[in-house]
Design an enzyme around this catalytic site. Structure first.
Site, PDB file in Angstrom:
ATOM      1  N   THR A  75       1.005  45.860  27.306  1.00  0.00           N
ATOM      2  CA  THR A  75       2.108  45.873  27.837  1.00  0.00           C
ATOM      3  C   THR A  75       2.604  45.066  28.994  1.00  0.00           C
ATOM      4  OG1 THR A  75       3.431  47.632  29.276  1.00  0.00           O
ATOM      5  CG2 THR A  75       0.883  47.767  29.393  1.00  0.00           C
ATOM      6  N   ASP A  76       3.875  44.993  28.929  1.00  0.00           N
ATOM      7  CA  ASP A  76       4.474  44.188  30.182  1.00  0.00           C
ATOM      8  C   ASP A  76       4.444  44.872  31.578  1.00  0.00           C
ATOM      9  OD1 ASP A  76       6.346  46.353  29.977  1.00  0.00           O
ATOM     10  OD2 ASP A  76       8.139  45.134  29.887  1.00  0.00           O
ATOM     11  N   GLU A  77       3.928  46.104  31.674  1.00  0.00           N
ATOM     12  CA  GLU A  77       4.010  46.730  32.701  1.00  0.00           C
ATOM     13  C   GLU A  77       2.689  46.260  33.740  1.00  0.00           C
ATOM     14  OE1 GLU A  77       4.326  51.203  32.686  1.00  0.00           O
ATOM     15  OE2 GLU A  77       5.390  50.988  30.732  1.00  0.00           O
TER      16      GLU A  77
ATOM     17  N   TYR B 263      -1.634  53.959  34.743  1.00  0.00           N
ATOM     18  CA  TYR B 263      -1.458  53.390  33.329  1.00  0.00           C
ATOM     19  C   TYR B 263      -1.518  51.784  33.330  1.00  0.00           C
ATOM     20  CZ  TYR B 263       0.719  51.706  28.864  1.00  0.00           C
ATOM     21  OH  TYR B 263       1.002  51.059  28.042  1.00  0.00           O
TER      22      TYR B 263
ATOM     23  N   LYS C 250      -4.369  49.339  31.795  1.00  0.00           N
ATOM     24  CA  LYS C 250      -4.002  48.382  30.917  1.00  0.00           C
ATOM     25  C   LYS C 250      -4.676  47.110  31.432  1.00  0.00           C
ATOM     26  CE  LYS C 250      -2.595  48.748  27.438  1.00  0.00           C
ATOM     27  NZ  LYS C 250      -3.247  48.884  25.990  1.00  0.00           N
TER      28      LYS C 250
HETATM   29  P1  NAD Z   1       0.634  56.409  21.621  1.00  0.00           P
HETATM   30  O1  NAD Z   1       0.146  57.371  22.800  1.00  0.00           O
HETATM   31  O2  NAD Z   1       1.556  56.931  20.722  1.00  0.00           O
HETATM   32  O3  NAD Z   1      -0.563  56.323  20.778  1.00  0.00           O
HETATM   33  C1  NAD Z   1      -1.857  55.989  21.029  1.00  0.00           C
HETATM   34  C2  NAD Z   1      -2.699  56.654  19.789  1.00  0.00           C
HETATM   35  O4  NAD Z   1      -4.170  56.396  20.501  1.00  0.00           O
HETATM   36  C3  NAD Z   1      -2.645  58.020  19.528  1.00  0.00           C
HETATM   37  O5  NAD Z   1      -2.834  57.903  18.179  1.00  0.00           O
HETATM   38  C4  NAD Z   1      -4.120  58.583  19.879  1.00  0.00           C
HETATM   39  O6  NAD Z   1      -4.656  59.607  19.276  1.00  0.00           O
HETATM   40  C5  NAD Z   1      -4.990  57.483  20.223  1.00  0.00           C
HETATM   41  N1  NAD Z   1      -6.173  57.529  20.949  1.00  0.00           N
HETATM   42  C6  NAD Z   1      -5.963  57.845  22.063  1.00  0.00           C
HETATM   43  N2  NAD Z   1      -7.268  57.842  22.886  1.00  0.00           N
HETATM   44  C7  NAD Z   1      -7.994  57.480  22.016  1.00  0.00           C
HETATM   45  C8  NAD Z   1      -9.539  57.277  21.764  1.00  0.00           C
HETATM   46  N3  NAD Z   1     -10.583  57.595  22.906  1.00  0.00           N
HETATM   47  N4  NAD Z   1     -10.142  56.881  20.805  1.00  0.00           N
HETATM   48  C9  NAD Z   1      -9.472  56.630  20.027  1.00  0.00           C
HETATM   49  N5  NAD Z   1      -8.003  56.994  19.593  1.00  0.00           N
HETATM   50  C10 NAD Z   1      -7.480  57.199  20.734  1.00  0.00           C
HETATM   51  O7  NAD Z   1       0.816  55.061  22.193  1.00  0.00           O
HETATM   52  P2  NAD Z   1       1.740  53.731  21.692  1.00  0.00           P
HETATM   53  O8  NAD Z   1       3.126  53.834  22.452  1.00  0.00           O
HETATM   54  O9  NAD Z   1       1.769  53.733  20.201  1.00  0.00           O
HETATM   55  O10 NAD Z   1       1.101  52.573  22.220  1.00  0.00           O
HETATM   56  C11 NAD Z   1       0.153  51.768  21.627  1.00  0.00           C
HETATM   57  C12 NAD Z   1      -0.304  50.671  22.142  1.00  0.00           C
HETATM   58  O11 NAD Z   1       0.502  49.730  22.444  1.00  0.00           O
HETATM   59  C13 NAD Z   1      -0.901  50.998  23.615  1.00  0.00           C
HETATM   60  O12 NAD Z   1      -2.303  50.250  23.814  1.00  0.00           O
HETATM   61  C14 NAD Z   1      -0.014  50.873  24.527  1.00  0.00           C
HETATM   62  O13 NAD Z   1      -0.409  50.381  25.961  1.00  0.00           O
HETATM   63  C15 NAD Z   1       0.618  49.752  23.902  1.00  0.00           C
HETATM   64  N6  NAD Z   1       2.134  49.400  24.195  1.00  0.00           N
HETATM   65  C16 NAD Z   1       3.107  50.409  24.188  1.00  0.00           C
HETATM   66  C17 NAD Z   1       4.353  50.424  24.433  1.00  0.00           C
HETATM   67  C18 NAD Z   1       5.361  51.481  24.168  1.00  0.00           C
HETATM   68  O14 NAD Z   1       6.708  51.210  24.703  1.00  0.00           O
HETATM   69  N7  NAD Z   1       5.003  52.536  23.597  1.00  0.00           N
HETATM   70  C19 NAD Z   1       4.853  49.165  24.819  1.00  0.00           C
HETATM   71  C20 NAD Z   1       4.034  47.989  24.918  1.00  0.00           C
HETATM   72  C21 NAD Z   1       2.448  48.210  24.705  1.00  0.00           C
HETATM   73  P1  TYD Z   2       9.180  56.037  29.643  1.00  0.00           P
HETATM   74  O1  TYD Z   2       9.733  56.132  28.313  1.00  0.00           O
HETATM   75  O2  TYD Z   2       8.232  57.195  30.081  1.00  0.00           O
HETATM   76  O3  TYD Z   2       8.665  54.485  29.601  1.00  0.00           O
HETATM   77  P2  TYD Z   2       7.738  53.668  30.911  1.00  0.00           P
HETATM   78  O4  TYD Z   2       7.684  54.345  31.951  1.00  0.00           O
HETATM   79  O5  TYD Z   2       6.824  53.325  30.213  1.00  0.00           O
HETATM   80  O6  TYD Z   2       8.835  52.537  31.019  1.00  0.00           O
HETATM   81  O7  TYD Z   2      10.444  55.706  30.612  1.00  0.00           O
HETATM   82  C1  TYD Z   2      11.563  54.781  30.355  1.00  0.00           C
HETATM   83  C2  TYD Z   2      12.284  54.920  31.757  1.00  0.00           C
HETATM   84  O8  TYD Z   2      12.844  56.131  31.827  1.00  0.00           O
HETATM   85  C3  TYD Z   2      11.570  54.752  33.120  1.00  0.00           C
HETATM   86  O9  TYD Z   2      12.312  54.106  34.080  1.00  0.00           O
HETATM   87  C4  TYD Z   2      11.501  56.348  33.510  1.00  0.00           C
HETATM   88  C5  TYD Z   2      12.789  57.078  32.952  1.00  0.00           C
HETATM   89  N1  TYD Z   2      12.423  58.301  32.664  1.00  0.00           N
HETATM   90  C6  TYD Z   2      13.346  59.172  33.026  1.00  0.00           C
HETATM   91  O10 TYD Z   2      14.520  58.902  33.859  1.00  0.00           O
HETATM   92  N2  TYD Z   2      13.237  60.659  32.845  1.00  0.00           N
HETATM   93  C7  TYD Z   2      12.282  61.100  31.946  1.00  0.00           C
HETATM   94  O11 TYD Z   2      11.976  62.229  31.805  1.00  0.00           O
HETATM   95  C8  TYD Z   2      11.335  59.909  31.269  1.00  0.00           C
HETATM   96  C9  TYD Z   2      10.246  60.394  30.368  1.00  0.00           C
HETATM   97  C10 TYD Z   2      11.612  58.785  31.713  1.00  0.00           C
END
Ligand code: NAD
Ligand code: TYD
Length: 356
Positions: A136-138, A161, A165
């Site tokens: 992630t970019d975070e 988080y 990562k």
């Molecule tokens: P998500 O929470 O929707 O999915 C995570 C999956 O991992 C779930 O299916 C969960 O059951 C599985 N999981 C969790 N713990 C586990 C374990 N111990 N063993 C096996 N499986 C397990 O997450 P996402 O949003 O799909 O993110 C996927 C990846 O992409 C993550 O690594 C996250 O850091 C990265 N990412 C997400 C975003 C975003 O905006 N969602 C952006 C950049 C990177």
């Molecule tokens: P989120 O979807 O949790 O992603 P991330 O924290 O990984 O960027 O949140 C996106 C943005 O929205 C973040 O600045 C937090 C804000 N946010 C709210 O203002 N209210 C909410 O209930 C949630 C879930 C997020």
């Protein structure tokens, strides 16, 4: 037949990656390993679950014995690692869960790959093997009003988080440097689209607007995120997996920055139109609440390395992607209602009912 392991394939992004690979690569077998936490849902893969080049294994990546056995049973040519605890707010309540899955789980996978591919600094990088770590970019921390995250930006994670990562990213690079494990990494901005668990901003607010519940905006609402349509993230992962250079990191982003409050107002407008409500009706639901601790002010990705070296760019505009996303949630009410039954109610009460 080449076997590709996708971890976390029942989650939001993982399910899009699995679907893309299963449909695009009929000559590859895709093995999806997922623990099926609250965020993992096999309903996300209903359309491809019977494909002959797909199989699912339920398992926990924090269990080293399980991971080793899995790698012994399958001769994986590639690992695409997405399994993670992924929600910042949950990491504030339960940091250790994030250390276990995101750090220990990643190291278990690295160890299993290193063993099965016989990696060592004394030997050349193994041919035709790759461990792809999705991040992630975070990890880069928070930006001020200007500037962008580059692949060379120093890590400065602020939440449990992003700290977990960041740690996993360091381990992946350490295995490349110390053991010649063939790795590639990507760091992506915020994703949105279908099948995202409604604890994240966009699906949560779609659900609340539908239900005429308040829209809890943290702090002043002027936090900024760079949003990418999830199907574009999946194509970026496909591009990097097949054409990326080993040992490299690629930033993935949508070139699409939005202040939360402006995004929320656009979402309200789209929803009012779709639901046949008067324009401005849903905006009345906006409620400013106590800020998230350690809230990063702004994320913005410079994805030009990926664009210039591998030719990837997002395929949909934000307006188009958001409209498709809203339509999906409104057409898939059963999915939304199923995932928000049970423990979700307790999570929501704990997260928001004291915050307003
Ligand atoms: P998500 O929470 O929707 O999915 C995570 C999956 O991992 C779930 O299916 C969960 O059951 C599985 N999981 C969790 N713990 C586990 C374990 N111990 N063993 C096996 N499986 C397990 O997450 P996402 O949003 O799909 O993110 C996927 C990846 O992409 C993550 O690594 C996250 O850091 C990265 N990412 C997400 C975003 C975003 O905006 N969602 C952006 C950049 C990177
Ligand atoms: P989120 O979807 O949790 O992603 P991330 O924290 O990984 O960027 O949140 C996106 C943005 O929205 C973040 O600045 C937090 C804000 N946010 C709210 O203002 N209210 C909410 O209930 C949630 C879930 C997020």
């Amino acid at each position: 037949m080449k076997k590709i392991l996708v971890t976390g394939g029942a989650g939001f992004i993982g399910s899009h990656v699995v679907r893309l690979f299963v449909t695009k690569y009929s000559n590859h077998h895709i093995v999806n390993v997922d623990k099926l936490t609250y965020a993992g849902n096999l309903e996300n893969l209903k359309d491809i679950e019977n494909a002959s080049n797909y199989s699912f294994v339920k398992g926990d990546i924090t269990d080293a014995a399980f991971v080793d056995k899995l790698f012994d049973e399958h001769d994986f040519a590639a690992v695409v690692h997405l399994a993670a605890e992924s929600h910042v707010d949950r990491s504030i309540s339960n940091p250790l869960d994030f250390v276990l899955t995101n750090v220990v789980g990643t190291v278990n996978l690295l160890n299993a790959a290193k063993k099965i591919w016989h990696c060592s600094k004394d030997k050349p990088l193994p041919q035709n093997k790759i461990f792809y770590h999705v991040s992630t970019d975070e990890v880069y921390g928070s930006l001020g009003e200007t500037g962008y995250f580059l692949e060379t930006t120093p890590y400065d994670p602020q939440s449990p988080y992003s700290a977990s990562k960041a740690s996993s990213d360091h381990f992946v690079r350490a295995y490349f440097n110390t053991f010649n494990l063939p790795v590639v990494l990507s760091n992506c901005s915020n994703n949105y689209g279908s099948h995202q668990f409604p604890e994240k901003l966009i699906p949560l607010f779609i659900k609340n607007i539908r239900d005429k519940k308040s829209l809890p905006v943290y702090g002043d609402g002027k936090y900024t995120r760079d949003w990418l349509f999830v199907e574009d993230h999946a194509t970026a992962i496909d591009t990097i997996l097949h054409n990326g250079k080993l040992g490299e990191t690629y930033n993935i982003g949508g070139f699409n920055e939005w202040q939360n409050i402006n995004l929320i107002k656009l979402l309200c407008k789209v929803m009012d139109k779709k639901l046949g409500r008067a324009e401005g009706e849903s905006e009345q639901l906006i409620t400013y609440i106590k800020d998230r601790p350690g809230h990063d002010r702004r994320y913005a990705i410079d994805a030009s390395k990926l664009n210039q070296s591998l030719g990837w760019k997002p395929s949909v505009t934000f307006e188009e992607g958001l409209e498709r996303t809203v339509e999906w949630y409104l057409e898939n009410e059963t999915w939304l209602n199923n995932v928000t039954s049970g423990n979700y109610q307790k999570y929501y009460a704990a997260q928001y009912e004291t915050a307003e």
